[in-house]
Design a protein around this motif. Structure first.
Motif, PDB file in Angstrom:
ATOM      1  N   ALA A 411       0.838  -1.112   0.030  1.00 60.62           N
ATOM      2  CA  ALA A 411       0.065  -0.047  -0.061  1.00 60.62           C
ATOM      3  C   ALA A 411       0.822   1.313   0.180  1.00 60.62           C
ATOM      4  O   ALA A 411       0.256   2.529  -0.259  1.00 60.62           O
ATOM      5  CB  ALA A 411      -0.840  -0.073   1.509  1.00 60.62           C
ATOM      6  N   GLY A 412       2.314   1.250   0.588  1.00 57.61           N
ATOM      7  CA  GLY A 412       2.990   2.294   0.135  1.00 57.61           C
ATOM      8  C   GLY A 412       4.006   2.459   1.692  1.00 57.61           C
ATOM      9  O   GLY A 412       3.951   1.933   2.444  1.00 57.61           O
ATOM     10  N   GLU A 413       4.914   3.423   1.287  1.00 59.84           N
ATOM     11  CA  GLU A 413       6.111   3.295   2.419  1.00 59.84           C
ATOM     12  C   GLU A 413       5.670   3.775   3.701  1.00 59.84           C
ATOM     13  O   GLU A 413       6.486   3.633   4.661  1.00 59.84           O
ATOM     14  CB  GLU A 413       7.170   4.036   1.793  1.00 59.84           C
ATOM     15  N   ALA A 414       4.601   4.594   3.581  1.00 55.15           N
ATOM     16  CA  ALA A 414       4.438   5.280   5.156  1.00 55.15           C
ATOM     17  C   ALA A 414       2.893   4.631   5.564  1.00 55.15           C
ATOM     18  O   ALA A 414       1.857   5.358   6.023  1.00 55.15           O
ATOM     19  CB  ALA A 414       4.284   6.865   5.064  1.00 55.15           C
ATOM     20  N   HIS A 415       2.742   3.623   5.002  1.00 55.45           N
ATOM     21  CA  HIS A 415       1.123   3.083   4.939  1.00 55.45           C
ATOM     22  C   HIS A 415       0.603   2.001   6.011  1.00 55.45           C
ATOM     23  O   HIS A 415       1.595   0.998   5.902  1.00 55.45           O
ATOM     24  CB  HIS A 415       0.455   3.012   3.578  1.00 55.45           C
ATOM     25  N   VAL A 416      -0.260   2.030   6.780  1.00 56.08           N
ATOM     26  CA  VAL A 416      -0.943   1.100   7.247  1.00 56.08           C
ATOM     27  C   VAL A 416      -2.101   0.456   7.042  1.00 56.08           C
ATOM     28  O   VAL A 416      -3.146   1.514   6.895  1.00 56.08           O
ATOM     29  CB  VAL A 416      -0.892   1.430   9.066  1.00 56.08           C
ATOM     30  N   VAL A 417      -2.415  -0.329   6.579  1.00 58.69           N
ATOM     31  CA  VAL A 417      -3.684  -1.018   5.946  1.00 58.69           C
ATOM     32  C   VAL A 417      -4.467  -1.533   7.010  1.00 58.69           C
ATOM     33  O   VAL A 417      -4.489  -1.992   8.182  1.00 58.69           O
ATOM     34  CB  VAL A 417      -3.387  -2.259   4.850  1.00 58.69           C
ATOM     35  N   GLN A 418      -5.908  -1.487   6.746  1.00 62.89           N
ATOM     36  CA  GLN A 418      -6.987  -1.845   7.689  1.00 62.89           C
ATOM     37  C   GLN A 418      -7.657  -3.082   6.893  1.00 62.89           C
ATOM     38  O   GLN A 418      -7.447  -3.098   5.746  1.00 62.89           O
ATOM     39  CB  GLN A 418      -7.832  -0.774   8.091  1.00 62.89           C
ATOM     40  N   GLU A 419      -8.737  -3.479   7.483  1.00 64.82           N
ATOM     41  CA  GLU A 419      -9.660  -4.661   6.770  1.00 64.82           C
ATOM     42  C   GLU A 419     -10.210  -4.450   5.378  1.00 64.82           C
ATOM     43  O   GLU A 419     -10.858  -3.084   5.383  1.00 64.82           O
ATOM     44  CB  GLU A 419     -10.574  -4.992   7.930  1.00 64.82           C
ATOM     45  N   PRO A 420      -9.965  -5.163   4.541  1.00 71.74           N
ATOM     46  CA  PRO A 420     -10.595  -4.862   3.072  1.00 71.74           C
ATOM     47  C   PRO A 420     -11.864  -5.318   3.182  1.00 71.74           C
ATOM     48  O   PRO A 420     -12.504  -6.167   3.971  1.00 71.74           O
ATOM     49  CB  PRO A 420      -9.378  -5.334   2.234  1.00 71.74           C
ATOM     50  N   VAL A 421     -12.605  -4.979   2.105  1.00 74.03           N
ATOM     51  CA  VAL A 421     -13.747  -5.751   1.759  1.00 74.03           C
ATOM     52  C   VAL A 421     -13.815  -6.045   0.371  1.00 74.03           C
ATOM     53  O   VAL A 421     -13.301  -5.220  -0.508  1.00 74.03           O
ATOM     54  CB  VAL A 421     -14.879  -4.859   1.826  1.00 74.03           C
TER      55      VAL A 421
END
Ligand code: V55
Ligand code: FE
Length: 487
Positions: A411-421
């Motif tokens: 998702a990116g170098e400074a990114h934190v992902v959350q639950e997708p749908v």
């Protein structure tokens, strides 16, 4: 006055946001597909006031609902606090009144009510749609109904008195073939009780069946799965009792000597034939899918071989060691006299417990599983308050159970992902043909982004840029115009 200066981990990017907002026609990088018509609804936790006890878990924070309404290639944003009884009382007092996670004995005397623990819910876990109505749920109490367009809170709901449990799961399941919805409440008859009430809703949203069960020990029963014939509700490891609550501790401790278990209730009949099956010590939070196969229930789920909750301390005083979830398969032989389950690991890549499938495949075998994970090969330019060196969950992944392949998206170098749908392209498209949509926090630019991937390629087609940050998301859902009366 709200003073958040003592809030440890809930600082920096993850500090509470405390405002409500509408953004008409959001900024987008790329092109939003025109066939994407409906709404992405997310539930976040956002303390309006700092917790009464600074070491309380974020699971206690206020519920905050956001919607991203897609139509004709553009998207509008809205965000509102869930106006629970708790939220309104705390606002009126201009401070937190409710104490530790699911412990009413630790509440301020002005609101303390241990006989009705469900009234203290913050409704902060999952947006749920049942028969065209939108609810904000948390397993501690009853759901709050919301207006799906304005996001206004309409009030707590007991389904015309037919819902008798004091609690309501954050994870009801809809059978895509019959249109029925299955749900349950645990600690149904009061704080720490072993009663689990299981309900069936018909496609009109009317409760048609109640089954009352008793489980071997009270534990967190967070999610459920259904097959064409059975309802399965797993749990284990977490323990509670009135004494620890009187002592003012959080609701759960962890007991490594306790087996996991699976409550199995037939969908038809009186319900008197429910059974409990046992597994090893496991942390079980979410499920993926279940189906019937040759006299067995097959249940796929992310699970870990020990505690995954840093803030639920071991009742035997053992130091906390984080256990990793992997995708596993549990076989429950419902025709056997034995009450032991059999477990196998499907993929050994560590993932979070927040995993999704194409939900048109609930009750029958599915091929694809969507996950979030930390890709340790990738750079990280952000900072996390708990551990500045930690690699966050920076990627989505898709497991293919048939070809045993794994495809990922960074998702990116400074990114934190959350639950997708997962969103099917249309009603008749093949499994996995559609979009994967997910919240990604951009820690460097202090803003939240929402990525839309082509789910078969796992490549980005568009990214929505919000001009501010959202607080951390728990669960999100997609609802089409057929599922909710959207304006
Ligand atoms: C979970 C979340 C909760 C909770 C219990 O993700 C379990 C699991 C946000 O609240 O109360
Ligand atoms: Fe959950």
């Amino acid at each position: 006055m709200a003073d958040f200066s003592s809030m440890g981990q809930m600082t920096g990017y993850f500090a509470p946001t405390r405002f409500e907002a509408d953004v008409y026609d959001c900024e987008v990088v790329g092109r939003i597909p025109h066939d994407l018509s409906g709404v992405f609804i997310r539930l976040h936790h956002d303390w309006f006031y700092p917790p009464l006890f600074p070491d309380d878990t974020a699971l206690s924070a206020d519920g905050y609902i956001t919607s991203l309404r897609f139509r004709n290639g553009s998207v509008d944003y809205r965000g509102r606090y869930i106006r629970t009884e708790r939220y309104e009382q705390q606002r009126a007092a201009r401070r937190s009144l409710y104490g530790y996670y699911r412990n009413p004995f630790s509440d301020d005397p002005s609101v303390r009510d241990p006989d009705h623990p469900g009234r203290r819910t913050s409704a902060n876990t999952t947006p749920v749609v049942i028969a065209g109505r939108l609810f904000a749920t948390k397993e501690e109490g009853l759901p709050y109904e919301l207006d799906p367009n304005s996001l206004e809170t309409l009030g707590a709901v007991d389904f015309d008195g037919a819902w008798k449990s004091q609690t309501f799961t954050a994870h009801p399941k809809r059978d895509p073939f019959t249109g029925e919805t299955f749900a349950f409440g645990y600690e149904a008859s009061g704080l720490t009780s072993k009663d689990v009430f299981v309900y069936t809703f018909d496609r009109q949203g009317k409760i048609t069946r109640e089954v009352r069960c008793e489980v071997p020990y009270t534990t967190m029963m967070h999610d459920m799965s259904i097959t064409a014939k059975y309802i399965v509700i797993p749990g284990g490891g977490c323990v509670t009792d009135l004494n620890r609550l009187y002592l003012g501790k959080p609701h759960w401790g962890w007991d490594s000597t306790k087996p996991s278990y699976f409550l199995v209730v037939p969908r038809d009949g009186s319900g008197a034939d429910y059974r409990v099956f046992y597994g090893a010590e496991r942390s079980i939070v979410h499920t993926l899918n279940a189906y019937d196969e040759g006299g067995e229930i097959v249940l796929d789920l992310p699970t870990a071989s020990g505690n995954t909750w840093p803030f639920f301390e071991d009742v035997h005083g053992k130091p906390f060691v984080m256990h990793q979830n992997t995708i596993r398969r549990v076989h429950i032989d419902v025709e056997s006299a034995s009450s032991e389950v059999r477990e196998e690991e499907l993929f050994n890549i560590p993932v979070t417990s927040f995993t999704r499938i194409d939900e048109r495949y609930f009750t029958r075998p599915n091929r694809y599983t969507f996950v979030q994970f930390a890709d340790r090969e990738k750079p990280f330019q952000g900072r996390l308050p708990d551990d500045p060196r930690a690699q966050p969950n920076n990627s989505y992944g898709r497991f293919d159970l048939i070809e045993r392949k794994f495809v990922s998206f960074f998702a990116g170098e400074a990114h934190v992902v959350q639950e997708p749908v997962f969103i099917p392209r249309n009603e008749t498209s093949q499994e996995g043909d559609g979009y994967l949509m997910g919240t990604v926090h951009n820690l460097a630019d202090l803003r939240t982004e929402v990525v839309i991937l082509d789910a078969s390629e796992m490549t980005e087609v568009a990214r929505i840029i919000l001009p501010f940050r959202n607080s951390p998301q728990i669960h999100g859902i997609w609802a089409s115009e057929q599922e909710l009366p959207l304006l």
